[in-house]
Design a protein around this motif. Structure first.
Motif, mmCIF file in Angstrom:
data_model
loop_
_atom_site.group_PDB
_atom_site.id
_atom_site.type_symbol
_atom_site.label_atom_id
_atom_site.label_comp_id
_atom_site.label_asym_id
_atom_site.label_seq_id
_atom_site.Cartn_x
_atom_site.Cartn_y
_atom_site.Cartn_z
ATOM 1 N N LEU A 90 0.804 -1.226 0.000
ATOM 2 C CA LEU A 90 0.000 0.000 0.000
ATOM 3 C C LEU A 90 0.838 1.278 0.000
ATOM 4 C CD1 LEU A 90 -2.952 -0.954 2.397
ATOM 5 C CD2 LEU A 90 -2.981 -0.745 -0.100
ATOM 6 N N TYR A 108 -8.388 5.352 -6.227
ATOM 7 C CA TYR A 108 -9.504 5.297 -5.281
ATOM 8 C C TYR A 108 -10.699 6.158 -5.717
ATOM 9 C CZ TYR A 108 -6.355 2.806 -2.183
ATOM 10 O OH TYR A 108 -5.504 1.867 -1.642
ATOM 11 N N GLU A 114 -13.257 1.266 -0.066
ATOM 12 C CA GLU A 114 -11.938 0.648 -0.197
ATOM 13 C C GLU A 114 -10.834 1.601 0.272
ATOM 14 O OE1 GLU A 114 -9.090 -1.211 -3.701
ATOM 15 O OE2 GLU A 114 -11.255 -1.072 -4.072
ATOM 16 N N ASP A 118 -8.141 0.630 3.201
ATOM 17 C CA ASP A 118 -6.700 0.639 2.928
ATOM 18 C C ASP A 118 -5.965 1.679 3.758
ATOM 19 O OD1 ASP A 118 -7.092 -1.399 1.179
ATOM 20 O OD2 ASP A 118 -6.671 -0.266 -0.652
#
Length: 342
Positions: A90, A108, A114, A118
């Motif tokens: 990430l 994104y 999400e 994350d």
């Protein structure tokens, strides 16, 4: 009877020591496994177990030789450093995930849920890694200025790391070589006020935010070559007892080297300075090489002393350049340079 009792006591002591060390190694194995767990709190538990084990080995009075204590502790230090070096997927999306909300562009976009999942995962991993850095930092600084801490005699290898969290290693004392080469710093870093008794390797690194190396002492080779500083960088008031290499670097923000002492050869050649660069008031006991460099902003070398050969040749000065009030004992070479500023 007395002899037998002594022998029994010695045997019991040996058995107890074996049991203690076997249990310690068992905890080590379990803690290393915890570092690979998918849950951040379990990884954090593994970190604190390993840190505690290093302290236990160092404080183990049953081990006579200090070198043996260090050997046991170094194995665990290597694990902690390996964890810091390990890639984390990430971090590729650090710029987006460091924002409070998803951007209108990027991966994104239209993935709000999400994004927050994350972001939480990246923040949790940053906390785990920060805990390792903090525990090490607390133990490589003594109670007084420029004194070693309990963990100063270990070697640290952070090469190739991506630091997606702020780093604070101020006032650290490294008795052995330390390696930060090939690293990327996404947030600000503080290394100021530190002492490097062994070699210090920061070469080939990228600093995206403010970088502080102020008032440090390098007793062996210092290597900062091939690095990029995208924000302000400060190296002022530092002492280099051996050679220092800053060649092939790019400074996109202001950079300050003022008031430093170089007792060995120092090379800054082949570098680019986009903003102001300040080297004033420094002392160069041996040769200093600034050749083949480009200065886009103001550059200040004034009030310095060059006891060895000083090389400034084949450079381009696009902004103001100041060399006033300096002393060149070993001669200076400014040939082939272009001055486009004032």
């Amino acid at each position: 009877e007395k002899l037998k009792n002594n022998q029994d006591k010695e045997k019991n002591d040996r058995d107890h020591l074996r049991q203690v060390r076997a249990e310690r190694r068992e905890r080590y194995t379990k803690a290393v496994e915890q570092l690979g767990d998918e849950k951040a709190p379990i990884r954090m538990g593994g970190v604190y177990t390993l840190v505690g084990l290093v302290d236990e080995w160092l404080e183990d009075e049953s081990i006579e030789k200090y070198e043996d204590k260090l050997k046991e502790g170094q194995v665990i230090i290597n694990n902690l450093c390996a964890y810091i070096r390990s890639p984390f997927t990430l971090t590729s999306y650090y710029d987006e995930l460091s924002e409070d909300a998803p951007s209108l562009e990027g991966i994104y976009k239209d993935k709000k849920e999400e994004f927050y999942v994350d972001k939480a995962i990246l923040d949790s991993e940053a906390d785990v890694r920060l805990s390792i850095i903090k525990e090490i930092h607390d133990r490589i600084q003594g109670p007084d200025k420029n004194t070693p801490g309990a963990w100063s005699d270990f070697e640290y290898d952070f090469s190739g790391s991506t630091f997606f969290y702020p780093i604070d290693f101020t006032r650290s004392y490294y008795a052995k070589p330390v390696n930060f080469s090939g690293s990327a710093y996404q947030d600000e870093v503080r290394f100021g006020g530190s002492t490097y008794q062994g070699g210090a390797d920061f070469s080939g690194s990228i600093y995206r935010r403010w970088a502080d190396f102020l008032s440090s002492t390098y007793q062996s080779q210092a290597n900062f070559s091939g690095s990029t500083y995208q924000d302000k960088a400060v190296f002022s008031s530092s002492t280099y007892q051996d050679g220092a290499n800053f060649s092939g670097s790019t400074y996109q923000g202001e950079v300050f080297f003022r008031g430093s002492v170089y007792r060995g050869w120092v090379v800054f050649n082949g570098s680019t300075y986009r903003e102001e660069a300040d080297f004033c008031g420094s002392t160069y006991r041996r040769g200093a090489d600034f050749s083949n460099s480009t200065y886009w902003g103001k550059i200040v070398f004034g009030g310095s002393v060059y006891q060895g050969w000083a090389v400034f040749r084949d450079s381009i000065y696009r902004g103001e350049a100041a060399f006033n009030d300096s002393v060149y004992w070993g001669g200076a070479d400014f040939s082939g340079s272009i001055y486009r500023g004032r």
